[in-house]
Design an enzyme around this catalytic site. Structure first.
Site, PDB file in Angstrom:
ATOM      1  N   GLY A  36       0.791  -1.219   0.000  1.00  0.00           N
ATOM      2  CA  GLY A  36       0.000   0.000   0.000  1.00  0.00           C
ATOM      3  C   GLY A  36       0.826   1.273   0.000  1.00  0.00           C
ATOM      4  O   GLY A  36       2.015   1.254  -0.273  1.00  0.00           O
ATOM      5  N   TYR A  37       0.162   2.384   0.275  1.00  0.00           N
ATOM      6  CA  TYR A  37       0.722   3.718   0.118  1.00  0.00           C
ATOM      7  C   TYR A  37       1.278   3.815  -1.309  1.00  0.00           C
ATOM      8  O   TYR A  37       2.457   4.089  -1.541  1.00  0.00           O
ATOM      9  CB  TYR A  37       1.783   4.034   1.179  1.00  0.00           C
ATOM     10  CG  TYR A  37       1.800   5.516   1.505  1.00  0.00           C
ATOM     11  CD1 TYR A  37       0.858   6.058   2.364  1.00  0.00           C
ATOM     12  CD2 TYR A  37       2.725   6.371   0.906  1.00  0.00           C
ATOM     13  CE1 TYR A  37       0.833   7.418   2.627  1.00  0.00           C
ATOM     14  CE2 TYR A  37       2.706   7.735   1.160  1.00  0.00           C
ATOM     15  CZ  TYR A  37       1.760   8.247   2.024  1.00  0.00           C
ATOM     16  OH  TYR A  37       1.736   9.598   2.280  1.00  0.00           O
ATOM     17  N   HIS A  42       4.257   1.314  -8.136  1.00  0.00           N
ATOM     18  CA  HIS A  42       3.245   0.261  -8.053  1.00  0.00           C
ATOM     19  C   HIS A  42       2.340   0.288  -9.295  1.00  0.00           C
ATOM     20  O   HIS A  42       2.038  -0.745  -9.872  1.00  0.00           O
ATOM     21  CB  HIS A  42       2.360   0.467  -6.826  1.00  0.00           C
ATOM     22  CG  HIS A  42       3.088   0.427  -5.514  1.00  0.00           C
ATOM     23  ND1 HIS A  42       3.227   1.524  -4.704  1.00  0.00           N
ATOM     24  CD2 HIS A  42       3.710  -0.591  -4.854  1.00  0.00           C
ATOM     25  CE1 HIS A  42       3.884   1.193  -3.609  1.00  0.00           C
ATOM     26  NE2 HIS A  42       4.206  -0.070  -3.672  1.00  0.00           N
ATOM     27  N   GLY A 153       8.790  -5.488  -8.589  1.00  0.00           N
ATOM     28  CA  GLY A 153       9.667  -4.426  -9.075  1.00  0.00           C
ATOM     29  C   GLY A 153      11.138  -4.758  -8.858  1.00  0.00           C
ATOM     30  O   GLY A 153      11.502  -5.379  -7.857  1.00  0.00           O
ATOM     31  N   LYS A 155      13.245  -2.682  -8.114  1.00  0.00           N
ATOM     32  CA  LYS A 155      13.712  -1.846  -6.998  1.00  0.00           C
ATOM     33  C   LYS A 155      14.178  -2.735  -5.853  1.00  0.00           C
ATOM     34  O   LYS A 155      15.176  -2.454  -5.200  1.00  0.00           O
ATOM     35  CB  LYS A 155      12.572  -0.941  -6.550  1.00  0.00           C
ATOM     36  CG  LYS A 155      12.731  -0.356  -5.170  1.00  0.00           C
ATOM     37  CD  LYS A 155      13.206   1.056  -5.267  1.00  0.00           C
ATOM     38  CE  LYS A 155      13.475   1.716  -3.945  1.00  0.00           C
ATOM     39  NZ  LYS A 155      12.757   1.223  -2.807  1.00  0.00           N
ATOM     40  N   GLN A 159      14.896  -9.328  -3.466  1.00  0.00           N
ATOM     41  CA  GLN A 159      13.570  -9.922  -3.306  1.00  0.00           C
ATOM     42  C   GLN A 159      13.142 -10.616  -4.597  1.00  0.00           C
ATOM     43  O   GLN A 159      12.641 -11.744  -4.570  1.00  0.00           O
ATOM     44  CB  GLN A 159      12.572  -8.816  -2.943  1.00  0.00           C
ATOM     45  CG  GLN A 159      11.117  -9.172  -3.119  1.00  0.00           C
ATOM     46  CD  GLN A 159      10.198  -8.077  -2.595  1.00  0.00           C
ATOM     47  OE1 GLN A 159      10.173  -7.805  -1.407  1.00  0.00           O
ATOM     48  NE2 GLN A 159       9.443  -7.438  -3.471  1.00  0.00           N
ATOM     49  N   ARG A 193       8.380   4.758   1.606  1.00  0.00           N
ATOM     50  CA  ARG A 193       9.082   5.353   2.746  1.00  0.00           C
ATOM     51  C   ARG A 193       9.592   6.774   2.453  1.00  0.00           C
ATOM     52  O   ARG A 193       9.947   7.487   3.387  1.00  0.00           O
ATOM     53  CB  ARG A 193      10.264   4.471   3.174  1.00  0.00           C
ATOM     54  CG  ARG A 193       9.838   3.177   3.858  1.00  0.00           C
ATOM     55  CD  ARG A 193      11.049   2.411   4.371  1.00  0.00           C
ATOM     56  NE  ARG A 193      10.685   1.168   5.031  1.00  0.00           N
ATOM     57  CZ  ARG A 193      10.499  -0.001   4.427  1.00  0.00           C
ATOM     58  NH1 ARG A 193      10.627  -0.078   3.111  1.00  0.00           N
ATOM     59  NH2 ARG A 193      10.187  -1.079   5.110  1.00  0.00           N
TER      60      ARG A 193
END
Ligand code: AMP
Length: 284
Positions: A36-37, A42, A153, A155, A159, A193
């Site tokens: 979210g955010y 995204h 992503g 980014k 991960q 963030r």
């Protein structure tokens, strides 16, 4: 635009996917997992996966078990109303927002998922348990949504590598796509963030991307000795508390030695700007 349906209940999510696949055996479900955010990073994942799938599911779940730092979890920005407004501008079919109690009815799961050779470096060193928590939630989201495609992503490069390995090793029937890093016009990689950065910190943070771009320019101009590139990284980031900054093999994430001449690699950085830990990378 299609009407977006919000599903909070895990059972209802499973039922939706089961019925959708039954009624549309040749159609594809795509999943974009997020915390979210939402920002343009995204949204670009959603646009990219849209060309591969007929039904788009976006999940929002701030996964507590992947936060190794309580403060980071508590301060993680949230704004569901704004997220919903952003999503309604896209062709999203389902917004899946399970609750924490439903996701972890028995509390923190005891399973630990690990690729020791991939997690003993980069973000894995200072964020113990982070990748296990991330792999568990991604695995479980895939069980509930049963997507044909999912997108992550670049980014979060480490991960991405870990998820691809898990999909292969556990023979999970989902194809993984990747999304390029989306940046603000001044170069800062978008991150939920970033909102926590004070104006002055945000300016300081620009050194991260500008250094990565510089390294890529040097690399392209033929200066491809790892030690030289690492030196540039450390010199321009020396003012900040550095978690890591180096050049790594794109598949194994093994750090290049100073004398290595590199043909391809990924320059990756994790640095504290004030209290906020930011990550960024660039594939060379
Ligand atoms: P998060 O909400 O931070 O967990 O991120 C959800 C997904 O969005 C992950 O696959 C991230 O890699 C991806 N993502 C986050 N920021 C960016 C960005 N600036 N560019 C591209 N993808 C991103």
């Amino acid at each position: 635009l299609r009407q977006m349906k919000i599903i909070n209940n895990i059972f209802e999510m499973q039922e939706f996917s089961r019925q959708y696949q039954c009624q549309n055996p040749h159609k594809k479900i795509g999943l974009v997992p997020t915390m979210g955010y939402l920002h343009e990073g995204h949204l670009s994942l959603m646009r990219t996966i849209q060309s591969s799938c007929d039904c788009l599911v976006v999940s929002i779940f701030v996964n507590p078990i992947q936060f190794n730092n309580r403060d980071d979890l508590e301060k993680y920005p949230r704004d569901i109303e704004h997220d919903i407004a952003l999503l309604s501008g896209l062709d999203v079919d389902i917004l899946f927002m399970p609750g924490e109690i439903d996701v972890y009815p028995k509390g923190v799961p005891e399973i630990f998922m690990d690729y020791p050779k991939l997690t003993n470096k980069l973000c894995g060193i200072t964020r113990p348990g982070h990748f296990s928590g991330m792999l568990v939630i991604v695995h479980n989201l895939f069980q509930w949504v049963k997507p044909d495609y999912a997108i992550f992503g670049l980014k979060d490069y480490q991960q991405f590598i870990l998820i691809k390995k898990m999909i292969a090793d556990l023979a999970m029937p989902v194809k993984i796509l990747s999304g390029e890093i989306i940046r603000d016009p001044d170069g800062l990689a978008l991150s939920s963030r970033n909102v926590r950065l004070a104006p002055e910190e945000r300016i300081n943070a620009l050194v991260i991307s500008s250094t990565l771009f510089k390294i890529k320019r040097e690399f392209k101009s033929g200066k491809n000795q790892a030690g030289y590139l690492k030196k540039i990284l450390h010199e321009s980031l020396h003012k900040f508390k550095l978690d890591y900054a180096s050049v790594y093999d794109t598949d194994t994430l093994v750090e290049f030695g100073d004398n290595d001449i590199i043909k391809s690699g990924v320059a990756a950085v994790a640095v504290f700007i004030g209290e906020i830990r930011l990550i960024d990378n660039l594939i060379l």
